[in-house]
Design a protein around this motif. Structure first.
Motif, PDB file in Angstrom:
ATOM      1  N   CYS A  47       0.608  -1.143  -0.061  1.00 10.50           N
ATOM      2  CA  CYS A  47      -0.071  -0.079   0.155  1.00 10.50           C
ATOM      3  C   CYS A  47       0.867   1.345   0.047  1.00 10.50           C
ATOM      4  CB  CYS A  47      -1.130   0.015   1.204  1.00 10.50           C
ATOM      5  SG  CYS A  47      -2.256  -1.210   1.208  1.00 10.50           S
ATOM      6  N   PHE A  54      -2.378   4.510  -3.317  1.00  6.71           N
ATOM      7  CA  PHE A  54      -3.070   4.219  -1.835  1.00  6.71           C
ATOM      8  C   PHE A  54      -2.944   5.165  -0.691  1.00  6.71           C
ATOM      9  CE2 PHE A  54      -1.912   0.313  -3.975  1.00  6.71           C
ATOM     10  CZ  PHE A  54      -3.237  -0.071  -4.458  1.00  6.71           C
ATOM     11  N   MET A  56      -3.095   8.114   0.543  1.00  7.95           N
ATOM     12  CA  MET A  56      -3.933   9.455   0.744  1.00  7.95           C
ATOM     13  C   MET A  56      -3.995   9.605   2.269  1.00  7.95           C
ATOM     14  SD  MET A  56      -4.235  10.394  -2.445  1.00  7.95           S
ATOM     15  CE  MET A  56      -5.376  11.463  -2.802  1.00  7.95           C
ATOM     16  N   GLY A  58      -5.284  10.517   5.574  1.00  8.67           N
ATOM     17  CA  GLY A  58      -6.564  10.073   6.411  1.00  8.67           C
ATOM     18  C   GLY A  58      -7.437   9.146   5.978  1.00  8.67           C
ATOM     19  N   ASP A  59      -7.042   8.461   4.880  1.00  9.88           N
ATOM     20  CA  ASP A  59      -7.662   7.258   4.388  1.00  9.88           C
ATOM     21  C   ASP A  59      -7.821   6.206   5.166  1.00  9.88           C
ATOM     22  OD1 ASP A  59      -8.437   8.145   1.750  1.00  9.88           O
ATOM     23  OD2 ASP A  59      -7.023   7.437   0.689  1.00  9.88           O
ATOM     24  N   THR A  60      -8.981   5.325   5.151  1.00  6.13           N
ATOM     25  CA  THR A  60      -9.229   4.209   5.947  1.00  6.13           C
ATOM     26  C   THR A  60      -8.705   2.974   5.020  1.00  6.13           C
ATOM     27  OG1 THR A  60     -11.400   3.922   4.760  1.00  6.13           O
ATOM     28  CG2 THR A  60     -11.376   5.250   6.829  1.00  6.13           C
ATOM     29  N   GLU A  62     -10.352   0.571   4.277  1.00  4.41           N
ATOM     30  CA  GLU A  62     -11.293   0.342   3.158  1.00  4.41           C
ATOM     31  C   GLU A  62     -11.199   1.037   1.770  1.00  4.41           C
ATOM     32  OE1 GLU A  62     -12.074   0.782   6.282  1.00  4.41           O
ATOM     33  OE2 GLU A  62     -12.806  -1.165   6.974  1.00  4.41           O
ATOM     34  N   ARG A  63     -10.834   2.431   2.121  1.00  2.58           N
ATOM     35  CA  ARG A  63     -10.812   3.147   0.992  1.00  2.58           C
ATOM     36  C   ARG A  63      -9.205   2.821   0.101  1.00  2.58           C
ATOM     37  NH1 ARG A  63     -11.964   5.339  -3.447  1.00  2.58           N
ATOM     38  NH2 ARG A  63     -11.397   7.131  -3.861  1.00  2.58           N
ATOM     39  N   ARG A  64      -8.136   2.425   0.922  1.00  2.00           N
ATOM     40  CA  ARG A  64      -7.231   2.146   0.334  1.00  2.00           C
ATOM     41  C   ARG A  64      -7.317   0.689  -0.558  1.00  2.00           C
ATOM     42  NH1 ARG A  64      -4.878   3.347   5.308  1.00  2.00           N
ATOM     43  NH2 ARG A  64      -4.499   1.139   5.628  1.00  2.00           N
ATOM     44  N   GLU A  66     -10.219  -0.447  -1.707  1.00  4.78           N
ATOM     45  CA  GLU A  66     -10.973  -0.193  -2.867  1.00  4.78           C
ATOM     46  C   GLU A  66     -10.270   0.289  -4.222  1.00  4.78           C
ATOM     47  OE1 GLU A  66     -15.200   2.100  -3.655  1.00  4.78           O
ATOM     48  OE2 GLU A  66     -13.664   3.137  -2.218  1.00  4.78           O
ATOM     49  N   ARG A  67      -9.192   1.299  -3.767  1.00  4.74           N
ATOM     50  CA  ARG A  67      -8.377   1.761  -4.802  1.00  4.74           C
ATOM     51  C   ARG A  67      -7.505   0.755  -5.499  1.00  4.74           C
ATOM     52  NH1 ARG A  67      -6.754   6.129  -1.350  1.00  4.74           N
ATOM     53  NH2 ARG A  67      -8.038   8.151  -1.885  1.00  4.74           N
TER      54      ARG A  67
END
Length: 90
Positions: A47, A54, A56, A58-60, A62-64, A66-67
């Motif tokens: 990641c 990936f 970014m 403050g990303d969770t 789940e968001r990483r 998803e990317r």
């Protein structure tokens, strides 16, 4: 021609179809889930990749995830396991 009443799959739905849902379609309860007795096929994803797909602030998780799910490729995969054995590492 697409039907405007159709909704796109969510990330969770697409992931399910590629794992447990796919296994269920072919009648294989021993695939698609991490549990004792199942075969282990998996990838280790980096990641902190060089293209910053990936990373970014403050990303969770789940968001990483998803990317990677929608945009990742072989540059992000560090290890590949098939049937519990490491078959590729970079």
């Amino acid at each position: 021609v697409s039907d405007p009443s159709y909704k796109p799959l969510t990330m969770a739905e697409a992931f399910y179809l590629g794992t447990r849902g796919g296994a269920a379609c072919i009648g294989r309860d021993d695939l698609g889930a991490f549990r004792v007795g199942n075969t282990f096929d998996a990838i280790l994803v980096d990641c902190n990749d060089p293209v910053k797909l990936f990373a970014m602030p403050g990303d969770t998780f789940e968001r990483r995830f998803e990317r990677f799910f929608f945009n990742g490729d072989d540059r992000h995969i560090r290890q590949l396991y098939v049937n519990g054995k490491l078959v590729c590492s970079k």
